[in-house]
Write a protein that holds these residues in place. Structure first.
Motif, PDB file in Angstrom:
ATOM      1  N   ASP A  76       0.455   4.331   8.892  1.00 34.36           N
ATOM      2  CA  ASP A  76       1.803   4.202   8.340  1.00 34.36           C
ATOM      3  C   ASP A  76       1.712   4.488   6.849  1.00 34.36           C
ATOM      4  OD1 ASP A  76       3.053   3.515  10.707  1.00 34.36           O
ATOM      5  OD2 ASP A  76       2.654   1.373  10.456  1.00 34.36           O
ATOM      6  N   VAL A  77       2.475   5.469   6.381  1.00 39.22           N
ATOM      7  CA  VAL A  77       2.336   5.939   4.998  1.00 39.22           C
ATOM      8  C   VAL A  77       3.604   5.659   4.202  1.00 39.22           C
ATOM      9  CG1 VAL A  77       1.826   7.900   3.503  1.00 39.22           C
ATOM     10  CG2 VAL A  77       0.765   7.757   5.776  1.00 39.22           C
ATOM     11  N   PHE A  78       3.394   5.083   3.009  1.00 37.86           N
ATOM     12  CA  PHE A  78       4.492   4.832   2.059  1.00 37.86           C
ATOM     13  C   PHE A  78       4.213   5.668   0.809  1.00 37.86           C
ATOM     14  CE2 PHE A  78       3.923   1.279   4.821  1.00 37.86           C
ATOM     15  CZ  PHE A  78       5.203   0.799   5.094  1.00 37.86           C
ATOM     16  N   GLU A  79       5.299   5.988   0.065  1.00 31.95           N
ATOM     17  CA  GLU A  79       5.148   6.836  -1.116  1.00 31.95           C
ATOM     18  C   GLU A  79       5.650   6.135  -2.374  1.00 31.95           C
ATOM     19  OE1 GLU A  79       6.370  11.042  -0.726  1.00 31.95           O
ATOM     20  OE2 GLU A  79       6.915  10.505   1.339  1.00 31.95           O
ATOM     21  N   GLU A 100       6.867  -5.511  -2.121  1.00 29.26           N
ATOM     22  CA  GLU A 100       7.781  -5.492  -0.970  1.00 29.26           C
ATOM     23  C   GLU A 100       7.066  -5.372   0.371  1.00 29.26           C
ATOM     24  OE1 GLU A 100      10.197  -2.156  -1.864  1.00 29.26           O
ATOM     25  OE2 GLU A 100      11.301  -3.138  -3.493  1.00 29.26           O
ATOM     26  N   GLN A 101       5.868  -4.790   0.373  1.00 30.78           N
ATOM     27  CA  GLN A 101       5.188  -4.475   1.634  1.00 30.78           C
ATOM     28  C   GLN A 101       3.684  -4.755   1.520  1.00 30.78           C
ATOM     29  OE1 GLN A 101       6.556  -3.059   4.612  1.00 30.78           O
ATOM     30  NE2 GLN A 101       4.528  -3.573   5.388  1.00 30.78           N
ATOM     31  N   ASN A 102       3.099  -5.352   2.556  1.00 32.43           N
ATOM     32  CA  ASN A 102       1.650  -5.565   2.584  1.00 32.43           C
ATOM     33  C   ASN A 102       0.943  -4.228   2.766  1.00 32.43           C
ATOM     34  OD1 ASN A 102       1.727  -8.367   2.311  1.00 32.43           O
ATOM     35  ND2 ASN A 102       2.036  -8.652   4.512  1.00 32.43           N
ATOM     36  N   MET A 103       0.071  -3.903   1.840  1.00 33.44           N
ATOM     37  CA  MET A 103      -0.664  -2.652   1.903  1.00 33.44           C
ATOM     38  C   MET A 103      -2.126  -2.907   2.255  1.00 33.44           C
ATOM     39  SD  MET A 103       1.570  -0.345   1.330  1.00 33.44           S
ATOM     40  CE  MET A 103       3.255  -0.249   0.687  1.00 33.44           C
ATOM     41  N   ASP A 104      -2.721  -1.962   2.986  1.00 25.63           N
ATOM     42  CA  ASP A 104      -4.131  -2.055   3.350  1.00 25.63           C
ATOM     43  C   ASP A 104      -4.992  -1.120   2.500  1.00 25.63           C
ATOM     44  OD1 ASP A 104      -3.936  -3.882   5.710  1.00 25.63           O
ATOM     45  OD2 ASP A 104      -2.642  -2.272   6.424  1.00 25.63           O
ATOM     46  N   LEU A 105      -4.341  -0.119   1.877  1.00 26.25           N
ATOM     47  CA  LEU A 105      -5.088   0.869   1.096  1.00 26.25           C
ATOM     48  C   LEU A 105      -4.113   1.627   0.206  1.00 26.25           C
ATOM     49  CD1 LEU A 105      -7.683   2.653   0.576  1.00 26.25           C
ATOM     50  CD2 LEU A 105      -6.933   4.053   2.511  1.00 26.25           C
ATOM     51  N   MET A 106      -4.592   2.042  -0.986  1.00 27.89           N
ATOM     52  CA  MET A 106      -3.767   2.885  -1.867  1.00 27.89           C
ATOM     53  C   MET A 106      -4.558   4.111  -2.286  1.00 27.89           C
ATOM     54  SD  MET A 106      -2.017   2.144  -5.621  1.00 27.89           S
ATOM     55  CE  MET A 106      -0.931   0.847  -5.091  1.00 27.89           C
ATOM     56  N   LEU A 107      -3.892   5.281  -2.221  1.00 22.39           N
ATOM     57  CA  LEU A 107      -4.408   6.505  -2.830  1.00 22.39           C
ATOM     58  C   LEU A 107      -3.658   6.643  -4.148  1.00 22.39           C
ATOM     59  CD1 LEU A 107      -4.474   8.954   0.221  1.00 22.39           C
ATOM     60  CD2 LEU A 107      -6.284   7.456  -0.608  1.00 22.39           C
ATOM     61  N   LEU A 108      -4.387   6.648  -5.259  1.00 25.76           N
ATOM     62  CA  LEU A 108      -3.753   6.526  -6.570  1.00 25.76           C
ATOM     63  C   LEU A 108      -4.179   7.655  -7.522  1.00 25.76           C
ATOM     64  CD1 LEU A 108      -2.089   4.819  -8.599  1.00 25.76           C
ATOM     65  CD2 LEU A 108      -4.152   3.438  -8.979  1.00 25.76           C
ATOM     66  N   LYS A 122      -4.076   0.660  13.175  1.00 31.61           N
ATOM     67  CA  LYS A 122      -2.860   0.848  12.398  1.00 31.61           C
ATOM     68  C   LYS A 122      -3.028   0.217  11.031  1.00 31.61           C
ATOM     69  CE  LYS A 122       1.337   2.543  13.413  1.00 31.61           C
ATOM     70  NZ  LYS A 122       1.532   3.867  13.986  1.00 31.61           N
ATOM     71  N   ALA A 123      -2.685   0.949   9.969  1.00 32.35           N
ATOM     72  CA  ALA A 123      -2.832   0.428   8.612  1.00 32.35           C
ATOM     73  C   ALA A 123      -1.740   1.006   7.733  1.00 32.35           C
ATOM     74  CB  ALA A 123      -4.210   0.784   8.059  1.00 32.35           C
ATOM     75  N   ASN A 124      -1.342   0.217   6.724  1.00 28.40           N
ATOM     76  CA  ASN A 124      -0.343   0.669   5.752  1.00 28.40           C
ATOM     77  C   ASN A 124      -1.057   1.279   4.544  1.00 28.40           C
ATOM     78  OD1 ASN A 124       1.651  -0.364   7.390  1.00 28.40           O
ATOM     79  ND2 ASN A 124       1.821  -2.290   6.265  1.00 28.40           N
ATOM     80  N   ILE A 125      -0.732   2.548   4.255  1.00 26.52           N
ATOM     81  CA  ILE A 125      -1.351   3.248   3.120  1.00 26.52           C
ATOM     82  C   ILE A 125      -0.257   3.682   2.151  1.00 26.52           C
ATOM     83  CG2 ILE A 125      -2.743   5.217   2.389  1.00 26.52           C
ATOM     84  CD1 ILE A 125      -4.125   5.171   5.087  1.00 26.52           C
ATOM     85  N   LEU A 126      -0.445   3.363   0.884  1.00 29.73           N
ATOM     86  CA  LEU A 126       0.514   3.768  -0.153  1.00 29.73           C
ATOM     87  C   LEU A 126      -0.066   4.944  -0.945  1.00 29.73           C
ATOM     88  CD1 LEU A 126       3.105   3.330  -1.782  1.00 29.73           C
ATOM     89  CD2 LEU A 126       1.864   1.629  -3.161  1.00 29.73           C
TER      90      LEU A 126
END
Length: 457
Positions: A31-34, A47-55, A5-9
């Motif tokens: 888990d995906v954030f936008e 606001e949120q700990n992220m593990d990876l960003m697609l930018l 499980k990982a948080n991705i923005l």
């Protein structure tokens, strides 16, 4: 196999791209954030700990390069995969220089994207594990020496550390009693807890009880609030009672009760507070002799002396001196570039073995620091070691004169103490805090003694 499980923005100003990437990544179990622009992305990271960003690189307002630069300036170290519909070599190189993990062109190839995401998260996890391992490594110097006595001490520590047995560490000043105590703590099951030090000789008798057990508000004049003592601070960990031979009779009685009951009562309080503390003690005194003279409780001695460890002085393990000296120089060079490249000649190491180290390892360390700073051509030679003895000879002459000239013991004691304090203040360039720490007394005591002996710069 489901991914970890990982948080991705996902940061892109095109809603259709965000939706597409979110759907793909959520299907893979992430888990995906936008975020629709750079400012929104930076706020989401707060606001949120992220593990990876697609930018995305090209966005209205703050572009992807500016976002990436801001992330690195704010020490956000998660991996960033750059995505661009205008891919070129120059952009890819620039993104890599700013710390991007990968550079993918739009529209992204699904397999290529998912492989890059997995690789980035794998590297992230590996970096976390390395950081965790480094944080668990004790920042405690090694116990240096191959002599029989030091090997025996290391073996004893290895056997005793995992237990909760109390240990009494004895030895002259400067032999390394605190270092042994720290290694016992670091190799114990309590290493995740605190190791709390108390120098029983440096705390005035009237304050020692409050220091050890704490006090309640109003317990005495000046007690304006509740204070937690060292026993409670060390709950679940280790309490190191240094120079326990200097503890007053009243304090000894209360420490004995605390060890018997595994509980303490704060000064001015009535409630017993349970504490889970392993006690290590150290002294430079012969406690059996102190017991015979009525200065130390025999029952407390047997409580703290379950496992005795005696550290011999340097004169009894001369073969360890070269290794200690080289290691000390190595540690100094790691902290200060001034010592980088400084080495001993073989003759100097032999001379160190013959020098009389009355202050033991602590004196040896101070001498090496001094010689390292003053060494010519980055070499510490035999002559530099010889100068240590000449310097001591001058001091000894002054001491001999004091003995000849002063009749009464108290007068000699005060004169010697004054000379000692003055010499140490000069050694540390009259920095009172550093001097007090070096000679192991409280800074307030330093000021009191300077006033008593009229010592001024």
């Amino acid at each position: 196999m489901a991914p970890v499980k990982a948080n991705i923005l996902v940061t892109d100003d095109e809603k259709s791209i965000r939706n597409s990437l979110k759907e793909i990544l959520e299907f893979e179990g992430y888990d995906v954030f936008e975020a629709e622009n750079g400012a929104d992305a930076l706020q989401k990271v707060k606001e949120q700990n992220m593990d990876l960003m697609l930018l995305d690189i090209k966005m209205k307002g703050m572009d992807g390069m500016e976002v990436l630069k801001s992330l690195r300036e704010n020490r956000q170290d998660f991996p960033v995969i750059m995505i661009s519909g205008h891919g070129n070599i120059e952009l890819a190189v620039e993104a890599t220089k700013l710390g991007a993990f990968d550079f993918i062109e739009k529209p992204p190839d699904l397999n290529r994207l998912l492989v890059s995401v997995r690789n980035a998260l794998d590297r992230r996890e590996l970096a976390r594990e390395n950081k965790s391992m480094r944080s668990k490594l004790p920042d405690v110097p090694e116990i240096i020496g191959e002599s029989e006595s030091i090997q025996k001490i290391k073996q004893t520590i290895k056997k005793v550390a995992p237990t909760n047995s109390r240990v009494l560490i004895t030895g002259e000043n400067g032999t390394g009693k605190e270092l042994v105590a720290r290694w016992i703590h670091e190799k114990s099951s309590r290493r995740s807890g605190r190791m709390v030090d108390v120098n029983c000789a440096a705390i005035p008798t009237e304050l020692l009880e409050s220091e050890l057990f704490g006090h309640e508000k109003g317990a005495f004049t000046g007690a304006t609030s509740r204070r937690i003592g060292k026993f409670e601070q060390a709950d679940g960990g280790t309490l190191f009672l240094d120079e326990i031979g200097d503890m007053s009779a009243d304090a000894q009685a209360k420490v004995l009760r605390a060890l018997q009951e595994n509980a303490i009562i704060r000064v001015g309080g009535s409630q017993k507070i349970k504490v889970d503390v392993r006690v290590l003690a150290a002294t430079n005194k012969d406690l059996m002799e102190e017991i015979e003279q009525g200065n130390f409780r025999e029952d407390l001695y047997h409580r703290i002396n379950v496992i005795p460890i005696h550290i011999p002085p340097l004169r009894e393990r001369k073969e360890d001196i070269p290794a200690l000296a080289v290691n000390c120089l190595k540690r100094l060079s790691a902290k200060d570039i001034v010592f980088s490249g400084v080495e001993f000649t073989e003759e100097a190491l032999d001379a160190l073995k013959e020098h009389k180290w009355s202050g033991n390892v602590r004196e040896l360390q101070n001498a090496i620091e001094r010689m390292g700073l003053l060494a010519s051509d980055s070499l510490i030679e035999k002559e530099d070691v010889r100068n240590l003895s000449l310097s001591r000879g001058k001091n000894t002459g002054k001491l001999e004169n004091m003995i000849d000239e002063i009749e009464h013991f108290q007068e000699f004691k005060e004169a010697a103490e004054r000379e000692f304090l003055k010499r140490k203040l000069e050694q540390y360039d009259w920095n009172i805090s550093q001097t007090a720490e070096a000679i192991d007394i409280q800074r307030s005591h330093m000021y009191t003694k300077m006033k008593k002996y009229d010592i001024e710069r």
